[in-house]
Design a protein around this motif. Structure first.
Motif, PDB file in Angstrom:
ATOM      1  N   ASP A  34       0.832  -1.202   0.000  1.00  0.00           N
ATOM      2  CA  ASP A  34       0.000   0.000   0.000  1.00  0.00           C
ATOM      3  C   ASP A  34       0.870   1.257   0.000  1.00  0.00           C
ATOM      4  OD1 ASP A  34      -2.799   1.143   0.356  1.00  0.00           O
ATOM      5  OD2 ASP A  34      -1.780   2.047   2.075  1.00  0.00           O
ATOM      6  N   GLU A  38       1.107   3.698  -6.363  1.00  0.00           N
ATOM      7  CA  GLU A  38       1.091   5.022  -6.973  1.00  0.00           C
ATOM      8  C   GLU A  38      -0.038   5.855  -6.369  1.00  0.00           C
ATOM      9  OE1 GLU A  38       3.430   5.950  -8.650  1.00  0.00           O
ATOM     10  OE2 GLU A  38       4.147   4.487 -10.105  1.00  0.00           O
ATOM     11  N   ARG A  39       0.236   7.145  -6.181  1.00  0.00           N
ATOM     12  CA  ARG A  39      -0.764   8.051  -5.623  1.00  0.00           C
ATOM     13  C   ARG A  39      -1.092   9.136  -6.639  1.00  0.00           C
ATOM     14  NH1 ARG A  39       2.042   9.678  -0.117  1.00  0.00           N
ATOM     15  NH2 ARG A  39       3.900   9.179  -1.351  1.00  0.00           N
ATOM     16  N   TYR A  40      -2.360   9.553  -6.654  1.00  0.00           N
ATOM     17  CA  TYR A  40      -2.834  10.550  -7.611  1.00  0.00           C
ATOM     18  C   TYR A  40      -3.520  11.686  -6.863  1.00  0.00           C
ATOM     19  CZ  TYR A  40      -1.984   6.900 -11.056  1.00  0.00           C
ATOM     20  OH  TYR A  40      -1.394   5.932 -11.841  1.00  0.00           O
ATOM     21  N   ASP A  54       9.209  10.383  -2.616  1.00  0.00           N
ATOM     22  CA  ASP A  54       7.759  10.168  -2.715  1.00  0.00           C
ATOM     23  C   ASP A  54       7.262  10.854  -3.987  1.00  0.00           C
ATOM     24  OD1 ASP A  54       7.636   8.752  -0.393  1.00  0.00           O
ATOM     25  OD2 ASP A  54       6.612  10.275   0.777  1.00  0.00           O
ATOM     26  N   ILE A  56       3.840  11.878  -6.471  1.00  0.00           N
ATOM     27  CA  ILE A  56       2.398  12.063  -6.644  1.00  0.00           C
ATOM     28  C   ILE A  56       2.134  12.302  -8.120  1.00  0.00           C
ATOM     29  CG2 ILE A  56       0.370  13.375  -5.961  1.00  0.00           C
ATOM     30  CD1 ILE A  56       1.704  12.118  -3.581  1.00  0.00           C
ATOM     31  N   GLU A  59      -3.581  13.833 -11.274  1.00  0.00           N
ATOM     32  CA  GLU A  59      -4.801  13.110 -11.671  1.00  0.00           C
ATOM     33  C   GLU A  59      -5.534  13.817 -12.808  1.00  0.00           C
ATOM     34  OE1 GLU A  59      -8.175  14.789  -8.557  1.00  0.00           O
ATOM     35  OE2 GLU A  59      -7.195  12.884  -8.108  1.00  0.00           O
TER      36      GLU A  59
END
Length: 211
Positions: A34, A38-40, A54, A56, A59
């Protein structure tokens, strides 16, 4: 005996491992996966702690924008300071011009019109009252000038109607946003906010310009 995967360090249980330990190992694996996912987001983060590298993803990518943002300095994210804003105890901000630090509100109140000069020494405190002067009788004041009463009451007052102050100091309002009339000047009342340097702020930079 269990072993670890090469890239994420996931635990690979062996058939001889105890069931309870296997469940704990798998739970740890899920946390690692987790964290690596990938983070958006539509913009860089303004809260939480972040580690260098890190990433981001944007989106809402579009021509002329960026693919995302990458952390270039480990630290804490916070929204940028804004003027005449109500801040609560414990809220955090960063200066509008990055100085590598973030600040915690240690006295609830309002920011002034001009951004304070934020200290960079660990734990140093600063009142949010830049450019404020002590009230003076029979003086011309311009809109957005800031004064203190001659006797400190924990507040500052912002000129909302320009004019000349009276011959005698007015009785100052002591509720946020309330007006004090003074000669031909009108002053809005605000409780003073105070900040303390609280640590290193994170830094995210855009990457991947979309042509």
């Amino acid at each position: 005996m269990s072993t670890l995967t090469t890239r994420l360090g996931l635990i690979k249980p062996e058939h001889s491992d105890e069931t309870h330990q296997t469940i704990l190992d798998l739970s740890q694996n899920f946390d690692i996966i987790d964290a690596a996912a990938e983070r958006y987001a539509p913009a860089p983060p303004i809260s939480g702690n972040h580690t260098i590298r890190d990433r981001i993803w944007n989106e809402r990518p579009a021509v002329g924008s960026y693919a995302g943002w990458i952390c270039t300095r480990t630290g804490r994210a916070a929204p940028a300071w804004t003027g005449l804003t109500s801040y609560s105890l414990g809220q955090t901000i960063v200066p509008t011009a990055d100085n590598g630090h973030y600040y915690e509100c240690i006295q609830a109140g309002y920011s002034a019109v001009q951004e304070p000069t934020f200290p960079v020494t660990s734990g140093t405190e600063v009142e949010d009252t830049k450019a404020a002067t002590t009230w003076t009788a029979n003086k011309a004041y311009a809109q957005n000038e800031v004064v203190f009463p001659t006797i400190d009451n924990g507040r500052f007052y912002v000129c909302t109607v320009a004019g000349d102050s009276g011959m005698f100091e007015p009785v100052w309002a002591t509720s946020n946003g309330y007006i004090t009339n003074d000669g031909t000047v009108a002053w809005s009342s605000y409780r003073i906010a105070k900040w303390r340097e609280a640590g290193v702020s994170t830094m995210f930079r855009p990457f991947g310009k979309i042509e």
